[in-house]
Design an enzyme around this catalytic site. Sequence first.
Site, PDB file in Angstrom:
ATOM      1  N   LYS A   1       0.866  -1.179   0.000  1.00 44.14           N
ATOM      2  CA  LYS A   1       0.000   0.000   0.000  1.00 44.14           C
ATOM      3  C   LYS A   1       0.900   1.226   0.000  1.00 44.14           C
ATOM      4  O   LYS A   1       1.756   1.369  -0.861  1.00 44.14           O
ATOM      5  CB  LYS A   1      -0.959  -0.064   1.173  1.00 44.14           C
ATOM      6  CG  LYS A   1      -2.001  -1.183   0.986  1.00 44.14           C
ATOM      7  CD  LYS A   1      -2.940  -1.292   2.162  1.00 44.14           C
ATOM      8  CE  LYS A   1      -4.108  -2.224   1.829  1.00 44.14           C
ATOM      9  NZ  LYS A   1      -4.977  -2.459   3.011  1.00 44.14           N
TER      10      LYS A   1
ATOM     11  N   GLU B   1       1.502   9.382   3.537  1.00 39.18           N
ATOM     12  CA  GLU B   1       0.576  10.421   3.970  1.00 39.18           C
ATOM     13  C   GLU B   1      -0.294  10.029   5.148  1.00 39.18           C
ATOM     14  O   GLU B   1      -0.793  10.891   5.874  1.00 39.18           O
ATOM     15  CB  GLU B   1      -0.294  10.838   2.770  1.00 39.18           C
ATOM     16  CG  GLU B   1       0.538  11.526   1.706  1.00 39.18           C
ATOM     17  CD  GLU B   1      -0.124  11.583   0.340  1.00 39.18           C
ATOM     18  OE1 GLU B   1      -0.720  12.604   0.032  1.00 39.18           O
ATOM     19  OE2 GLU B   1      -0.034  10.594  -0.405  1.00 39.18           O
TER      20      GLU B   1
END
Lengths: 162, 756, 352
Positions: free
Chosen positions: B712, B716
């Site tokens: 993934k 952020e």
Amino acid sequence: MTLSVTLSVNGVRRDVTLEDPRVTLLDLLRERLDLVGTKKGCDRGQCGACTVLVDGRRINSCLALAASYDGADIVTIEGLAKGDLLDPVQAAFIAHDGFQCGFCTPGQIMSAVGLINEGEAGDDPDRVREGMSGNLCRCGAHAGIVEAVLDAQKQLQQRRVA
Amino acid sequence: MSDAITLPAPHVRLGSSSGQPVTRRDGHLKVTGAATYAADNHPAGMLYAVIAVSTIARGRVTSLDVEAAKAHPGVVEVITPANRPPLSLDPDEKVGLFGFRIDALQNDRVRYARQPIALVVAETLEAATEGARLLSPTYEVEPARVTFEDGEAYDPPAVGVGAPPNFAKGDIAAGHAAATHRVDTTYETPAQYHNAMEPHAMVAEWNGDHLTIDTPNQAIVMSRALFAGYFGIPPENVLLRSPFLGGGFGSKAIMNGPYILAILAARMMQRPVKMVLPRDQMFGPVGHRGATQQHLRLGMDAEGHLTALEHNAVATTSTFDDFIEPAANASHNLYASPAISTRHGGVRVDIGTPGPMRAPGEASGSAALECAIDEAALACGIDPLEFRLRNYSETDPASGKPFSAKALRECYAEGAKAFGWAGRPLSPRQMKDVQGRLVGWGMGSAMFPCPMFPATARATLRSDGTALVETAGADMGQGAWTALAQIAADGLGLDVERIEFRSGTSDLPDGGVAGGSGHTASAGTALHNAGTDAIARLAEIATADRKSPLFGAGNAGVEARDGRLYHRGDETRSESYADILARSGNASVEGNGTGARDPKDAEERAMFSHGAVFAEVKVDPDLGQVMVTRLVGAFAAGRIINPKLARSQLYGGMIWGVSFALHEEAVHDRRSGRIMNADLAGYHIPVHADIPDMQALLIHEDDPYVNVLGVKGVGEIGVTGTVGAIANAIWHATGVRVRRFPITLDKLILDPGMPA
Amino acid sequence: MNPFDYIRPASVAEAVAAAAEPGAAYLAAGTNLLDLMKVGAMRPGRLVDVRHLPGLDRIETLSDGSFRIGSMVRNADLARDAGFAAAFPAVAEALLSGASAQLRNVATVGGNVMQRTRCAYFQDPASACNKRNPGSGCDALEGENRTHAVLGWSGSCIATHPSDFCVSLVAFDAVVEIVGPAGTREVPLEEFHLLPGTTPERECVLEAGELIVALRLPSDAGRFAANQRYLKLRERTSFAFALVSATAALDIEDGTIRSARLALGGVAAKPWRAHAAEAQLQGAAPGVEAFEQAARAALADAMPSGANAFKIELARRVVNRALLLAAAGTPERMPAMPASAFSSVPGVLSHV
């Protein structure tokens, strides 16, 4: 007006003719002496990316007029390692992942060397944090930087004892 | 602590590199000052360019004292709208998905303060800088509109990058009506500026109709095409070099006027030109996070289950382009609710156009949502963690699709355990330290999507047993040069030390965008597939070669490991890559790969990273000064390629959360429209003394759908959750709910909830 | 930065002669002057570099026990001078709470006294500022003035003086030694900086060409050494200017305050000595009651100059806390975070 300035930079004597007294020590290093490891982050003494050692003390080279530093002994990030042998501070920054983008890193490292020279932070993380607060980092590598400074300080101390 | 790592999904070749805390491969360069950033370049004959910017926010430039600037010794040219050569693209045209209108001296209009209004070129930086000042512009001034109240409201057709502005699921009115407990609350977030430590920089050199540019860039090949477009040359005529970026955070993924002007100056002067933005000019033409006002209405039943989740956000954008911070979308995919409604409004103000900034939408939206959830938990008299568990979504609340993987429950549990959340008093102002400071604990959920961008890569196995892997990726500090090399090494069955990794220039296969936390997934998948492709070709050679011990094994019957191909099922039969190539007479074998996700999985699954952040703050009861004293985050983001680097990135995101919660705010003068704190002394970001001891736990998560690697992203997500955790902890310490970020001490001491 | 002539004089006399020209400015470390020249807020035509002048870099103890600090002594050197830091710990603490280590390593004490306001409108040449451009008006008055002055301001200027060092200096009756074209003179620091009135461009009493050569701290301030602190409220934990700060020093004998010193920073165009509050403290028993009363007295004349009323209440609390800290005693060692509210909080807190 033209000025002559002689500096020792990383142990090498540099004779510089300045045709413009406005040149800062930072711009002298970066734009005229090809020592671009020292970074310009704000040019106003607000970020610490331009930190170099002058006569052993860490300063912001962006707020230093080159003309005023005639005769000074300057160490930049390029002058820290002894050949391939990294300074313990440099090695500790790698080991503790004390950087991400790397742009503030030369300033952080020179500041850390200055801090350790000053000898007041010791093994106190709070004193290291306070003492390094003149060096901003935007990526957020603070934890690794503080660990690296503490580790380098410890290693240098052990080296001195030994 | 459950350190990830990492049983691979069964269909992925297990390599020895991925999952290892490999030390940053560019570390030596970075600690010796040898890493070359754009502004470090100094081609022979180079000139310096400095942008002159407007001091007004709206109106027209009526005069520029070009003569005065040119009279300054060393100044060689002044570019203004009067003499600016034409560009092949209209700067007011939006080009491409990430296209933004730019200010490149197309006319005398001023649309925001610090807009470029001229460019001065000189032999020295000192001369160019003073030359820009000597232009002493005069203006026809129109009143500036920089606040929500002064701006012009409109309904945006899209938010963020092309997302729908509104969303509804279920009957929101019925949900509100059915509620036993209600929360109706509004949060405000200010304009924030990326302020990467490295200012935007451009060193441009023309050679005929070929252009070489050294400039930090997060989307190299895409940007190359855009640069080429402005100058009417084919993309392959542009060489964009961006080996190191001094941070980007979104601001270096999009085009800006100063870059185009610097390249133009180089063409006009037929000499290389360097332009570096002074710090204050980073508060204008290079994007920012737009301000938001977010109104949340939550309804809960008697047991604390959400019956309605309504999130309406208004965000500022410029008068001439659209980037609406998609803040309300943070409410789409996290908490289960039978009715969800989100809407966005826009307000046009006289500021530079906002753009993506680390966790665009998610950061502001999560800040408001996680505070509102805290308010909701209190309204129900339920512990905030328990409240979140009661509203845990097993499937994506917005789409109803199953998640590709979701280990948020584990994040809550592990994070709470590491933090010591149990026993937290429900009411505020219950805890003090020995020195009498108020102590508070707060938490927030973290979530971030897992986009992938089109990416390609090339892998070349060489006869000496090494490999060259290439993709035009970007490392802005996240560690791509290390993590991508690790992935590439595993794809090729080689030790990472045998990999020559080339990236960061536009003449390589398109590595996609370093943004959206999707770079490792996108470029990494491309690299992995390129490696697989190269190995397949090598296997074809070997298995067809009668002299090879692998002869007849068939392509699928071999496995690549440690620089050798092994016969699957008979480990005694193997041969080194070098030997295979040497015998075949090929100097090398090349493979290519792309980084796409399986479209079926993309369609059928909701894909997100998740996390939980816990914060402790101390607040001086009299003076209102806040210190974050502990931060613990637990994150599940699929397979972690390099836990050392991933942890660093998560720390970075969490520190952005500290900064968002306590420090960052661009202060506009309402009359002039100018930002009055456009420097790093006034626009605060945290210093070392602000950053506490931190923990980032990497929670194990296998995601067999997100991509072939199971990767993934972690760039952020750390921002999300953290802002709310800190704000909630401040409430818990003081009893004061500050709904306007940043939470500064004046907002605390003057609040009636903070007894004086 | 505008072009200028750079002159490096060999003596104070040469410096004074060179700086008497119109448009000349003294350059010490340049940490403030060069910054202001870069943003265009100052445009001197001549810089007279006094950083290397002989004899100005000494810290001396005079025969009467007072300290004489050469104006080119660097902030860090003064703070680290063991004798000085022992006699004036709150001065050292103020120094160490200012700027960053890098800046303190070059910035001089003379330059610190001479530093200009951090008012954003002063630093922005596009804004009206009576200080920078007399008669042009004050854009701060109706502008972003959350951090501006609450004491001693006028309709012409609401800027504050940014120094930490000067706050402690003024509390201890520091004296400024000046050499100029007309000879030498001395001015108490309290009278050195000027309130804006209608002439905010006149920030201090120096005349053209005058140079600060030393600062003196009288020996009688030594009786406060055991009970003095500098407290500085900032919007981040370090490397930020004071929102409000205070130096508090107490001479306590037999449970009674014999004498008190109190000064505030970040509240006015000059370091603000709070004489009335000092008078109230004299003879009182150290404690919350006396300190709160003193804090009220210190801010009795305060008025918001804009959206900054909170600073008045904050200043009261800072004074109160600084007095509590002083009463608790000077720390054995400089706190890890000098002048921070988070360095230590002794005793009973007033508002919990």
